[in-house]
Scaffold this motif. Structure first.
Motif, PDB file in Angstrom:
ATOM      1  N   ALA A 152       0.808  -1.228   0.000  1.00 27.95           N
ATOM      2  CA  ALA A 152       0.000   0.000   0.000  1.00 27.95           C
ATOM      3  C   ALA A 152       0.838   1.274   0.000  1.00 27.95           C
ATOM      4  O   ALA A 152       0.366   2.322  -0.425  1.00 27.95           O
ATOM      5  N   ASN A 153       2.078   1.206   0.436  1.00 26.51           N
ATOM      6  CA  ASN A 153       2.918   2.404   0.473  1.00 26.51           C
ATOM      7  C   ASN A 153       3.800   2.546  -0.774  1.00 26.51           C
ATOM      8  O   ASN A 153       4.722   3.337  -0.789  1.00 26.51           O
ATOM      9  N   GLU A 154       3.499   1.772  -1.810  1.00 21.13           N
ATOM     10  CA  GLU A 154       4.275   1.843  -3.048  1.00 21.13           C
ATOM     11  C   GLU A 154       3.387   2.245  -4.218  1.00 21.13           C
ATOM     12  O   GLU A 154       2.198   1.967  -4.238  1.00 21.13           O
ATOM     13  N   ALA A 155       3.996   2.867  -5.213  1.00 19.06           N
ATOM     14  CA  ALA A 155       3.293   3.193  -6.447  1.00 19.06           C
ATOM     15  C   ALA A 155       3.397   1.998  -7.394  1.00 19.06           C
ATOM     16  O   ALA A 155       4.287   1.159  -7.258  1.00 19.06           O
ATOM     17  N   HIS A 156       2.488   1.940  -8.355  1.00 21.40           N
ATOM     18  CA  HIS A 156       2.495   0.848  -9.323  1.00 21.40           C
ATOM     19  C   HIS A 156       2.267   1.421 -10.717  1.00 21.40           C
ATOM     20  O   HIS A 156       1.391   2.269 -10.914  1.00 21.40           O
ATOM     21  N   ILE A 157       3.051   0.952 -11.692  1.00 19.23           N
ATOM     22  CA  ILE A 157       2.852   1.331 -13.088  1.00 19.23           C
ATOM     23  C   ILE A 157       1.899   0.318 -13.704  1.00 19.23           C
ATOM     24  O   ILE A 157       2.153  -0.884 -13.666  1.00 19.23           O
ATOM     25  N   VAL A 158       0.812   0.796 -14.274  1.00 17.12           N
ATOM     26  CA  VAL A 158      -0.233  -0.064 -14.827  1.00 17.12           C
ATOM     27  C   VAL A 158       0.067  -0.346 -16.299  1.00 17.12           C
ATOM     28  O   VAL A 158       0.099   0.573 -17.112  1.00 17.12           O
ATOM     29  N   GLY A 159       0.266  -1.637 -16.601  1.00 14.16           N
ATOM     30  CA  GLY A 159       0.472  -2.073 -17.990  1.00 14.16           C
ATOM     31  C   GLY A 159       1.554  -1.280 -18.693  1.00 14.16           C
ATOM     32  O   GLY A 159       2.492  -0.782 -18.091  1.00 14.16           O
ATOM     33  N   ASP A 160       1.401  -1.147 -19.993  1.00 15.71           N
ATOM     34  CA  ASP A 160       2.367  -0.380 -20.779  1.00 15.71           C
ATOM     35  C   ASP A 160       1.821   1.012 -21.079  1.00 15.71           C
ATOM     36  O   ASP A 160       2.331   1.728 -21.915  1.00 15.71           O
ATOM     37  N   GLU A 161       0.773   1.411 -20.381  1.00 15.55           N
ATOM     38  CA  GLU A 161       0.117   2.699 -20.601  1.00 15.55           C
ATOM     39  C   GLU A 161       0.828   3.866 -19.934  1.00 15.55           C
ATOM     40  O   GLU A 161       0.423   5.003 -20.103  1.00 15.55           O
ATOM     41  N   GLU A 162       1.834   3.582 -19.120  1.00 17.10           N
ATOM     42  CA  GLU A 162       2.516   4.621 -18.363  1.00 17.10           C
ATOM     43  C   GLU A 162       1.564   5.346 -17.420  1.00 17.10           C
ATOM     44  O   GLU A 162       1.636   6.555 -17.241  1.00 17.10           O
ATOM     45  N   LEU A 163       0.659   4.569 -16.828  1.00 17.87           N
ATOM     46  CA  LEU A 163      -0.205   5.089 -15.767  1.00 17.87           C
ATOM     47  C   LEU A 163       0.414   4.687 -14.440  1.00 17.87           C
ATOM     48  O   LEU A 163       0.748   3.528 -14.241  1.00 17.87           O
ATOM     49  N   MET A 164       0.575   5.649 -13.549  1.00 14.09           N
ATOM     50  CA  MET A 164       1.075   5.332 -12.223  1.00 14.09           C
ATOM     51  C   MET A 164      -0.093   5.438 -11.249  1.00 14.09           C
ATOM     52  O   MET A 164      -0.867   6.394 -11.294  1.00 14.09           O
ATOM     53  N   LEU A 165      -0.205   4.454 -10.387  1.00 16.92           N
ATOM     54  CA  LEU A 165      -1.298   4.377  -9.422  1.00 16.92           C
ATOM     55  C   LEU A 165      -0.695   4.296  -8.029  1.00 16.92           C
ATOM     56  O   LEU A 165       0.226   3.502  -7.796  1.00 16.92           O
ATOM     57  N   GLN A 166      -1.199   5.126  -7.091  1.00 18.71           N
ATOM     58  CA  GLN A 166      -0.716   5.058  -5.720  1.00 18.71           C
ATOM     59  C   GLN A 166      -1.780   5.537  -4.747  1.00 18.71           C
ATOM     60  O   GLN A 166      -2.705   6.246  -5.126  1.00 18.71           O
ATOM     61  N   LEU A 167      -1.629   5.114  -3.479  1.00 20.64           N
ATOM     62  CA  LEU A 167      -2.522   5.531  -2.409  1.00 20.64           C
ATOM     63  C   LEU A 167      -1.818   6.620  -1.597  1.00 20.64           C
ATOM     64  O   LEU A 167      -0.639   6.501  -1.286  1.00 20.64           O
ATOM     65  N   LEU A 168      -2.564   7.669  -1.254  1.00 25.24           N
ATOM     66  CA  LEU A 168      -1.998   8.811  -0.533  1.00 25.24           C
ATOM     67  C   LEU A 168      -2.867   9.206   0.653  1.00 25.24           C
ATOM     68  O   LEU A 168      -4.061   8.890   0.688  1.00 25.24           O
ATOM     69  N   SER A 169      -2.313   9.958   1.563  1.00 26.10           N
ATOM     70  CA  SER A 169      -3.038  10.661   2.625  1.00 26.10           C
ATOM     71  C   SER A 169      -3.975   9.782   3.444  1.00 26.10           C
ATOM     72  O   SER A 169      -5.181  10.018   3.492  1.00 26.10           O
ATOM     73  N   PHE A 170      -3.434   8.788   4.111  1.00 26.69           N
ATOM     74  CA  PHE A 170      -4.252   7.916   4.962  1.00 26.69           C
ATOM     75  C   PHE A 170      -4.752   8.692   6.175  1.00 26.69           C
ATOM     76  O   PHE A 170      -4.028   9.491   6.755  1.00 26.69           O
ATOM     77  N   GLY A 171      -6.001   8.438   6.557  1.00 23.07           N
ATOM     78  CA  GLY A 171      -6.585   9.063   7.739  1.00 23.07           C
ATOM     79  C   GLY A 171      -7.687   8.176   8.296  1.00 23.07           C
ATOM     80  O   GLY A 171      -8.105   7.203   7.659  1.00 23.07           O
ATOM     81  N   HIS A 172      -8.168   8.505   9.481  1.00 25.91           N
ATOM     82  CA  HIS A 172      -9.203   7.706  10.140  1.00 25.91           C
ATOM     83  C   HIS A 172     -10.454   8.549  10.338  1.00 25.91           C
ATOM     84  O   HIS A 172     -10.373   9.751  10.557  1.00 25.91           O
ATOM     85  N   GLU A 173     -11.604   7.900  10.229  1.00 27.83           N
ATOM     86  CA  GLU A 173     -12.890   8.563  10.423  1.00 27.83           C
ATOM     87  C   GLU A 173     -13.899   7.520  10.871  1.00 27.83           C
ATOM     88  O   GLU A 173     -13.568   6.339  11.015  1.00 27.83           O
ATOM     89  N   THR A 174     -15.124   7.950  11.092  1.00 30.22           N
ATOM     90  CA  THR A 174     -16.206   7.039  11.437  1.00 30.22           C
ATOM     91  C   THR A 174     -17.284   7.166  10.373  1.00 30.22           C
ATOM     92  O   THR A 174     -17.676   8.281  10.009  1.00 30.22           O
ATOM     93  N   ARG A 175     -17.739   6.029   9.850  1.00 28.25           N
ATOM     94  CA  ARG A 175     -18.812   6.002   8.848  1.00 28.25           C
ATOM     95  C   ARG A 175     -19.925   5.123   9.383  1.00 28.25           C
ATOM     96  O   ARG A 175     -19.691   3.943   9.639  1.00 28.25           O
ATOM     97  N   SER A 176     -21.092   5.675   9.529  1.00 26.41           N
ATOM     98  CA  SER A 176     -22.253   4.926  10.035  1.00 26.41           C
ATOM     99  C   SER A 176     -21.935   4.215  11.354  1.00 26.41           C
ATOM    100  O   SER A 176     -22.322   3.070  11.563  1.00 26.41           O
ATOM    101  N   GLY A 177     -21.181   4.874  12.216  1.00 24.25           N
ATOM    102  CA  GLY A 177     -20.859   4.314  13.517  1.00 24.25           C
ATOM    103  C   GLY A 177     -19.736   3.292  13.513  1.00 24.25           C
ATOM    104  O   GLY A 177     -19.419   2.714  14.552  1.00 24.25           O
ATOM    105  N   GLU A 178     -19.125   3.040  12.362  1.00 21.78           N
ATOM    106  CA  GLU A 178     -18.026   2.061  12.270  1.00 21.78           C
ATOM    107  C   GLU A 178     -16.714   2.775  11.988  1.00 21.78           C
ATOM    108  O   GLU A 178     -16.693   3.807  11.320  1.00 21.78           O
ATOM    109  N   PRO A 179     -15.596   2.198  12.474  1.00 22.87           N
ATOM    110  CA  PRO A 179     -14.305   2.795  12.131  1.00 22.87           C
ATOM    111  C   PRO A 179     -14.065   2.648  10.631  1.00 22.87           C
ATOM    112  O   PRO A 179     -14.537   1.707   9.997  1.00 22.87           O
ATOM    113  N   ALA A 180     -13.353   3.609  10.090  1.00 27.21           N
ATOM    114  CA  ALA A 180     -13.017   3.557   8.668  1.00 27.21           C
ATOM    115  C   ALA A 180     -11.652   4.189   8.473  1.00 27.21           C
ATOM    116  O   ALA A 180     -11.236   5.048   9.245  1.00 27.21           O
TER     117      ALA A 180
END
Length: 169
Positions: free
Chosen positions: A49-77
């Motif tokens: 989850a802390n790494e970027a990934h290049i998708v196929g040969d399209e030169e698309l880079m995909l990554q997850l950023l800015s993790f945070g915590h909240e509550t949704r409908s009374g559940e942790p998220a």
């Protein structure tokens, strides 16, 4: 019956012993997890989850950023942003569908979120908020991003991020 009789000492209806049943179940679950770890990367990429990934040969880079915590409908998220960077010289239209599984082995699965149509311009980044309900700090998760074409078929292999939700604070 005599002690030398073939059925002597066996109670009718007795099945395998409890330790054998537990061992058998544990072996089956282990085999499934091992198969998933060995086979899944051949079918589609599994990325930390802390790494970027290049998708196929399209030169698309995909990554997850800015993790945070909240509550949704009374559940942790745990919430994050998904960033897609277009490294090509042309617009790339995409339909993105995402889903999350919590725990290892996964004990809870969210249905795929509604697909979103986006166009990522050349040398630009598209960022969208997402996350996983029921994912508390310190829990493991699997987050899959699927790239669909305009007809709902697969445009690129899906990418699954695996990680641990960061501590709250």
């Amino acid at each position: 019956m005599s002690p030398t009789h073939p059925g002597a000492g066996v109670r009718p209806g007795s099945g395998p012993s409890r330790p054998f049943t537990v061992f058998g179940l544990l072996a089956a679950v282990s085999a499934v997890v091992i198969a998933a770890v060995l086979i899944a990367p051949a079918v589609h990429p599994v990325v930390r989850a802390n790494e970027a990934h290049i998708v196929g040969d399209e030169e698309l880079m995909l990554q997850l950023l800015s993790f945070g915590h909240e509550t949704r409908s009374g559940e942790p998220a745990t919430a994050w942003a998904v960033e897609i960077v277009n490294g090509t010289g042309r617009d790339i239209p995409l339909t993105i569908a995402t889903g999350c599984r919590v725990g290892f082995p996964p004990r809870r699965t969210e249905p795929l979120h509604a697909p979103e149509k986006v166009t990522v311009s050349p040398d630009e980044a598209h960022t969208r908020p997402d996350g996983c309900t029921g994912l508390a700090a310190g829990e493991r998760f699997f987050y899959t991003v699927r790239f669909l074409d305009g007809q709902g078929g697969r445009a690129h292999p899906p990418v699954t991020f695996i990680g641990k939700s960061p501590p709250a604070g």
